[in-house]
Design an enzyme around this catalytic site. Structure first.
Site, PDB file in Angstrom:
ATOM      1  N   ASP A  51       4.656 -10.956  76.432  1.00 17.76           N
ATOM      2  CA  ASP A  51       5.339  -9.719  76.195  1.00 17.76           C
ATOM      3  C   ASP A  51       5.733  -8.707  77.337  1.00 17.76           C
ATOM      4  O   ASP A  51       6.722  -8.222  77.207  1.00 17.76           O
ATOM      5  CB  ASP A  51       4.209  -8.883  75.110  1.00 17.76           C
ATOM      6  CG  ASP A  51       4.737  -8.958  73.539  1.00 17.76           C
ATOM      7  OD1 ASP A  51       5.740  -9.648  73.777  1.00 17.76           O
ATOM      8  OD2 ASP A  51       4.206  -8.839  72.814  1.00 17.76           O
ATOM      9  N   GLU A 123       7.206   2.338  75.857  1.00 19.88           N
ATOM     10  CA  GLU A 123       6.927   4.241  75.448  1.00 19.88           C
ATOM     11  C   GLU A 123       6.913   4.237  77.064  1.00 19.88           C
ATOM     12  O   GLU A 123       6.909   3.945  78.074  1.00 19.88           O
ATOM     13  CB  GLU A 123       5.810   4.568  75.272  1.00 19.88           C
ATOM     14  CG  GLU A 123       4.350   3.859  76.021  1.00 19.88           C
ATOM     15  CD  GLU A 123       4.313   2.571  76.099  1.00 19.88           C
ATOM     16  OE1 GLU A 123       4.241   1.793  77.027  1.00 19.88           O
ATOM     17  OE2 GLU A 123       3.344   2.440  75.116  1.00 19.88           O
ATOM     18  N   ASP A 151      -5.791  14.477  79.869  1.00 18.34           N
ATOM     19  CA  ASP A 151      -5.391  13.628  80.021  1.00 18.34           C
ATOM     20  C   ASP A 151      -4.024  13.082  80.677  1.00 18.34           C
ATOM     21  O   ASP A 151      -3.454  12.509  81.471  1.00 18.34           O
ATOM     22  CB  ASP A 151      -6.035  12.314  79.842  1.00 18.34           C
ATOM     23  CG  ASP A 151      -7.848  12.009  79.919  1.00 18.34           C
ATOM     24  OD1 ASP A 151      -8.408  12.734  80.684  1.00 18.34           O
ATOM     25  OD2 ASP A 151      -8.041  11.694  80.097  1.00 18.34           O
ATOM     26  N   THR A 162       3.199   0.619  68.760  1.00 12.27           N
ATOM     27  CA  THR A 162       2.128  -0.321  67.792  1.00 12.27           C
ATOM     28  C   THR A 162       0.956  -0.782  68.880  1.00 12.27           C
ATOM     29  O   THR A 162       0.898  -1.286  68.984  1.00 12.27           O
ATOM     30  CB  THR A 162       2.146  -1.640  67.364  1.00 12.27           C
ATOM     31  OG1 THR A 162       3.751  -2.003  67.775  1.00 12.27           O
ATOM     32  CG2 THR A 162       3.092  -1.266  64.946  1.00 12.27           C
ATOM     33  N   ALA A 163       1.599   0.109  69.672  1.00 13.77           N
ATOM     34  CA  ALA A 163       1.031  -0.834  71.438  1.00 13.77           C
ATOM     35  C   ALA A 163       0.093   0.755  71.673  1.00 13.77           C
ATOM     36  O   ALA A 163      -0.771   1.125  70.975  1.00 13.77           O
ATOM     37  CB  ALA A 163       2.316  -0.718  72.641  1.00 13.77           C
ATOM     38  N   TYR A 164       0.476   1.761  73.372  1.00 14.24           N
ATOM     39  CA  TYR A 164      -0.534   2.455  73.487  1.00 14.24           C
ATOM     40  C   TYR A 164      -0.936   3.823  72.717  1.00 14.24           C
ATOM     41  O   TYR A 164      -1.761   3.758  72.181  1.00 14.24           O
ATOM     42  CB  TYR A 164       0.292   2.783  74.758  1.00 14.24           C
ATOM     43  CG  TYR A 164      -0.755   3.623  76.032  1.00 14.24           C
ATOM     44  CD1 TYR A 164      -2.210   4.354  75.661  1.00 14.24           C
ATOM     45  CD2 TYR A 164      -0.268   4.076  77.122  1.00 14.24           C
ATOM     46  CE1 TYR A 164      -2.862   4.809  76.128  1.00 14.24           C
ATOM     47  CE2 TYR A 164      -0.995   4.516  78.228  1.00 14.24           C
ATOM     48  CZ  TYR A 164      -2.650   5.332  77.912  1.00 14.24           C
ATOM     49  OH  TYR A 164      -3.275   6.211  78.948  1.00 14.24           O
ATOM     50  N   ASN A 165       0.290   4.091  71.837  1.00 11.76           N
ATOM     51  CA  ASN A 165       0.374   5.362  70.996  1.00 11.76           C
ATOM     52  C   ASN A 165      -0.550   4.846  70.433  1.00 11.76           C
ATOM     53  O   ASN A 165      -1.293   6.286  69.239  1.00 11.76           O
ATOM     54  CB  ASN A 165       1.758   5.608  70.596  1.00 11.76           C
ATOM     55  CG  ASN A 165       1.855   5.639  69.399  1.00 11.76           C
ATOM     56  OD1 ASN A 165       2.028   7.114  69.616  1.00 11.76           O
ATOM     57  ND2 ASN A 165       2.128   5.134  67.746  1.00 11.76           N
ATOM     58  N   LYS A 166      -0.905   3.688  69.569  1.00 13.36           N
ATOM     59  CA  LYS A 166      -1.841   3.804  68.293  1.00 13.36           C
ATOM     60  C   LYS A 166      -3.253   3.999  69.445  1.00 13.36           C
ATOM     61  O   LYS A 166      -3.860   4.014  68.494  1.00 13.36           O
ATOM     62  CB  LYS A 166      -1.301   1.996  68.096  1.00 13.36           C
ATOM     63  CG  LYS A 166      -2.165   1.514  66.714  1.00 13.36           C
ATOM     64  CD  LYS A 166      -1.650   0.527  66.336  1.00 13.36           C
ATOM     65  CE  LYS A 166      -2.085  -0.139  64.929  1.00 13.36           C
ATOM     66  NZ  LYS A 166      -3.853  -0.419  65.279  1.00 13.36           N
ATOM     67  N   ALA A 186      -6.876  13.074  74.836  1.00 16.69           N
ATOM     68  CA  ALA A 186      -7.285  14.241  75.170  1.00 16.69           C
ATOM     69  C   ALA A 186      -7.335  14.829  75.642  1.00 16.69           C
ATOM     70  O   ALA A 186      -6.997  15.899  76.797  1.00 16.69           O
ATOM     71  CB  ALA A 186      -8.147  12.557  75.823  1.00 16.69           C
TER      72      ALA A 186
END
Ligand code: NAP
Ligand code: MN
Length: 265
Positions: A51, A123, A151, A162-166, A186
């Site tokens: 990916d 994203e 942060d 489904t990536a960083y956001n998750k 954060a």
């Protein structure tokens, strides 16, 4: 697909990868496709790798909306890579016979300090690269919404949900909803600083503006999918859902929700 004949292979040019890709190029020729060496001449772009190779292929070829992208995974299929090396023959045959299914991915458009826009399929993230917090004024359609301190923030597409956001407890969003999701990393919430504290979805008619407060800690890192921008002193980001959609060759029975199930359940 009679009008799509020119294939450009995108991969890391290491000896191991050359070894994997050269039989592919031969196979391509046998199926009547032509291998081209300039992206501009291509109407099919095949990324070979995982990916992350696919994300790089999009970025390095400028998110072309007049090309068909194909994600060929050297290991197992992933989120953007629907095919493995074992299935190349089958893939070529179906491409030749026009039995292909194409998935359209929506993207977000990011303008940094009013420069030419960048596109993201996963994203755009903005993070402090020092230990101090980052302060961001958040505007929705030019109306001030909140002052963020923490942060950083993530603005993801539905497929990037489904990536960083998750990882920061954002919701997984159906790709048929043209939208972008804003998530916090954060945030500080106390009597002095207050943010919404939950992820929120914006429709494709909205514009999100993130203004970086220059308080001496103005060294955020801006991430566009898997690439960090080298801009050190960005002042503001303007982000919206882009009309530009990326066409990707799709395997049957491999819907977004089947992938989510396969990967997470
Ligand atoms: P990486 O660091 O090698 O991979 C990060 C992880 O995210 C891998 O498990 C990757 O899956 C997965 N991933 C990438 N896109 C995805 C998607 N749309 N849905 C579900 N999982 C996905 O970096 P990379 O492979 O180049 O991927 C870049 C992405 O990593 C960024 O766009 C960002 O979303 C993500 N990221 C996540 C975090 C976090 O969760 N804390 C932090 C930074 C970046 P594969 O194993 O199949 O490659
Ligand atoms: Mn990866």
């Amino acid at each position: 697909m009679p009008n799509r004949k020119n294939i450009f292979f995108f991969y890391k040019h290491t000896p191991e990868m050359e070894e994997k890709v050269s039989p592919l190029k031969e196979l391509t020729a046998e199926h009547g496709f032509e291998v081209v060496h300039e992206v501009n001449e291509a109407n099919i772009i095949v990324s070979v790798g995982g990916d992350n190779a696919f994300l790089q292929a999009l970025r390095k070829t400028n998110f072309k909306d007049d090309c068909l992208y194909v994600g060929l995974n050297t290991e197992d299929i992933g989120f953007y890579t629907d095919f493995t090396l074992q299935e190349v023959d089958k893939m070529m045959t179906s491409m030749k016979n026009e039995q292909v299914e194409v998935r359209k991915y929506s993207t977000i458009e990011v303008k940094i300090d009013e420069e030419t826009p960048y596109y993201c399929i996963n994203e755009c993230s903005i993070r402090s690269n020092v230990i101090k917090t980052l302060v961001i004024e958040v505007f929705i359609d030019n109306e001030h919404f909140e002052t963020f301190r923490g942060d950083g923030m993530i603005v993801s597409t539905p497929t990037g949900s489904t990536a960083y956001n998750k990882s920061v407890r954002g919701a997984v969003v159906d790709p048929r909803l043209p939208s972008m999701q804003v998530s916090e990393i954060a945030s500080i919430n106390n009597n002095d600083y207050r943010t919404l504290g939950t992820s929120f979805l914006l429709s494709d008619t909205r514009t999100l503006k993130l203004e970086i407060v220059q308080d001496g800690n103005d060294h955020p890192i801006i991430g566009l999918d898997n690439e960090a921008m080298s801009i050190r002193h960005a002042k503001q980001l303007e982000i919206k859902v882009s009309p530009r959609q990326i066409k990707v060759l799709k395997l049957k029975n491999n819907s977004f929700w089947q992938k989510v199930q396969r990967k997470f359940l």
